[in-house]
Enzyme design. Structure first.
Site, PDB file in Angstrom:
ATOM      1  CB  SER A 246      -6.441 -46.608  99.316  1.00 25.48           C
ATOM      2  OG  SER A 246      -7.582 -47.515  98.491  1.00 25.48           O
ATOM      3  CG  ASP A 472      -1.944 -49.280  94.271  1.00 22.75           C
ATOM      4  OD1 ASP A 472      -2.910 -50.106  93.778  1.00 22.75           O
ATOM      5  OD2 ASP A 472      -1.563 -48.202  94.914  1.00 22.75           O
ATOM      6  CG  HIS A 500      -4.092 -50.222  97.228  1.00 19.46           C
ATOM      7  ND1 HIS A 500      -3.708 -49.709  96.684  1.00 19.46           N
ATOM      8  CD2 HIS A 500      -5.197 -50.866  98.482  1.00 19.46           C
ATOM      9  CE1 HIS A 500      -4.723 -49.094  96.768  1.00 19.46           C
ATOM     10  NE2 HIS A 500      -5.335 -49.794  97.466  1.00 19.46           N
TER      11      HIS A 500
END
Length: 531
Positions: A246, A472, A500
């Site tokens: 991320s 995602d 994610h």
């Protein structure tokens, strides 16, 4: 009401549900339409942004004399916790342009030594994202749940970035004030509710300035990446081996841009696109969460206990009506806090991060139908990292502080938000307005942004592996495609699925490809896709 952009860490799901590193599948299956999630318009906008953004210039390879004391300090490790972990701290300059020992930051680090068998490769620095996620907490999970061959040959290392968790954390509000902040309606229907959003953002920003004014000016991603280079040197590694998820991908990419000659094996999973403005990021995230909601709705419709109906259209109508009803009539939760529209929305968003949370959300919505908002409130508390004793981690404070320093505000006034609302509604009919109003959060920030949208090319760097998931929600797939194309040595690995980030989420194809890269330096063939 949420801070800055929804760039969230995977540690929330890990810590609460034990999902993303537990060997459970992150989801499979896709339609032909889902395999190209961006669309021609989004792709052309991203390409235009890439061309417009200036490249990140590398730093000189020679370490400046003023910084040599930081590179020459000695790490003193001690045993900490159970399971063979060691901990230490290191000093980093508050201001890299004007280092003053009296202002130094103390950054906390943990590691678990390579377990063997096999020759040790070096250290693997890991970061879960956020901004604001604790790399120390994540390293303790990774060091016991990453694939065994990787743990055998790498020391797993986590350093909380400046301002995060154990490293001089930014704190902005009291727990009671944070409770109030999270309950401000982020989809206003009248002038009073609009004023409440502006006032809440201002109180949040003022609290950060009062409690952390000096650090707010030096909590950028570029500074955190420079801290990582000091740690690389102190660990005795000539090159940095790194796995970031991320926002952690932004940290890793930024490191590569600043220090291309020191890049070892970098995995950027759930990649961000550094060439986008804050407004572009927010709009494409709105689209990503809409895609995730549609996937959840399809899954929910397959279960007889789905409270949203048996079609995606019915689910869309249900969620709009449900959130609106929470605005008018908050639900009891068994606590002093009721479940209003804002907390209900953040609970919904939390469940979009991992397919494994969809059954939890389905049960929570069914409970809400019976008048019990407690289960959905629990999901919201996971999102904000609120403990059962009412205390908050500093995740959201660091999140805002980093985001508001890295990029200029997405919007600066109510009029700005109202102007972009149609585009956000188009991107996400069900969550778009919330995302649009969240763009105001950096407008009252007390420190002017020092960053800007940028291309990261990292010319001369060793091969870098970029991992993108087609559905995602938080880091949309087009971001991974864009970053891989910007990096001069970028290689894209695609996971066709939900959730994610992808590595260590239970997909053997992804894990095998990443493991081959980390252990042997072998990048996947062009177009490599897993499902």
């Amino acid at each position: 009401m949420d801070t800055a952009r929804l760039l969230r860490t995977s540690t929330t799901v890990l810590a609460v549900a034990g999902l993303l590193l537990s060997g459970c599948s992150a989801g499979a299956g896709h339609s032909a339409a889902a395999s190209t999630p961006t669309g021609a318009v989004a792709a052309s906008q991203t390409t235009a942004a890439n061309r417009a953004a200036a490249p990140l210039a590398p730093l000189p390879a020679t370490i400046p004399d003023a910084l040599k004391p930081y590179y020459e300090q000695k790490l003193v490790w001690h045993d900490c916790g159970s399971g063979g972990f060691q901990c230490t701290t290191m000093k980093a300059p508050l201001d890299y342009h004007h280092p003053v020992a009296a202002d130094d930051l103390t950054l906390s680090i943990t590691r678990k030594r390579a377990t063997g068998p096999g020759q040790r490769i070096g250290s693997l620095l890991v970061n879960p994202g956020g901004p604001g996620g604790s790399a120390i907490d994540y390293a303790q999970i990774a060091a016991t749940h990453y694939p065994a061959p990787v743990r055998a040959r790498y020391d797993i290392v986590g350093m909380d970035p400046r301002g995060v968790a154990h490293s001089d954390p930014v704190v902005c509000l009291t727990n009671r004030q944070m409770d109030a902040f999270t309950q401000v309606d982020n989809d206003p229907h009248n002038r009073s509710e609009i004023n409440a959003i502006s006032a809440a953002d201002k109180r949040f920003a003022d609290g950060c300035e009062q409690r952390a004014a000096k650090l707010l000016r030096h909590i950028s991603t570029i500074e955190a990446a420079r801290d990582m280079d000091i740690l690389r040197s102190l660990l005795g590694d000539a090159r940095l081996n790194y796995l970031g998820k991320s926002y952690g991908s932004m940290l890793g990419a930024t490191y590569a841009g600043l220090f291309p000659s020191r890049v070892g094996r970098l995995v950027l999973d759930g990649a961000m696109d550094p060439s986008l403005s804050s407004l572009e990021e927010s709009r494409t995230q709105a689209e990503g969460f809409e895609t995730a909601f549609q996937s959840f709705a399809k899954d929910c419709a397959q279960h007889p206990d789905c409270p949203m109906g048996q079609t995606t259209d019915a689910a869309g109508r249900y969620i709009v009506s449900f959130l609106s009803s929470l605005d008018a009539h908050p639900l009891p939760t068994g606590q002093s806090r009721q479940l209003g529209e804002s907390l209900g929305t953040s609970g919904l968003i939390e469940a979009m991060y991992a397919k494994q949370l969809w059954p939890v959300l389905r049960v929570a919505l069914a409970a809400a139908n019976r008048g019990d908002g407690g289960p959905l409130l629990a999901l919201s508390d996971q999102y904000y990292e609120r403990s059962s004793d009412g205390s908050y981690s500093n995740l959201m404070y660091a999140n805002a502080a980093v985001n508001c320093l890295d990029l200029p505000p997405a919007t600066r006034s109510v009029a700005d938000v109202q102007a972009v609302l149609p585009a956000f509604r188009k991107a996400s009919p069900h969550l778009g307005p919330d995302f649009a109003w969240m763009t105001l959060s950096c407008a009252p920030w007390p420190v002017k942004a020092t960053g800007r949208p940028m291309r990261i090319e990292a010319k001369g760097a060793a091969p870098i592996l970029v991992v993108g998931t087609t559905r995602d929600p938080a880091t949309p797939y087009q971001w991974a495609r864009s970053l891989a194309s910007q990096l001069s040595s970028g290689h894209l690995l695609t996971y066709q699925g939900d959730g994610h980030t992808a590595y260590a989420s239970g997909n053997d194809c992804i894990d095998t490809a990443v493991n081959l890269y980390l252990l042997e330096g072998r990048v996947p063939p062009p177009g490599k896709t897993c499902s």
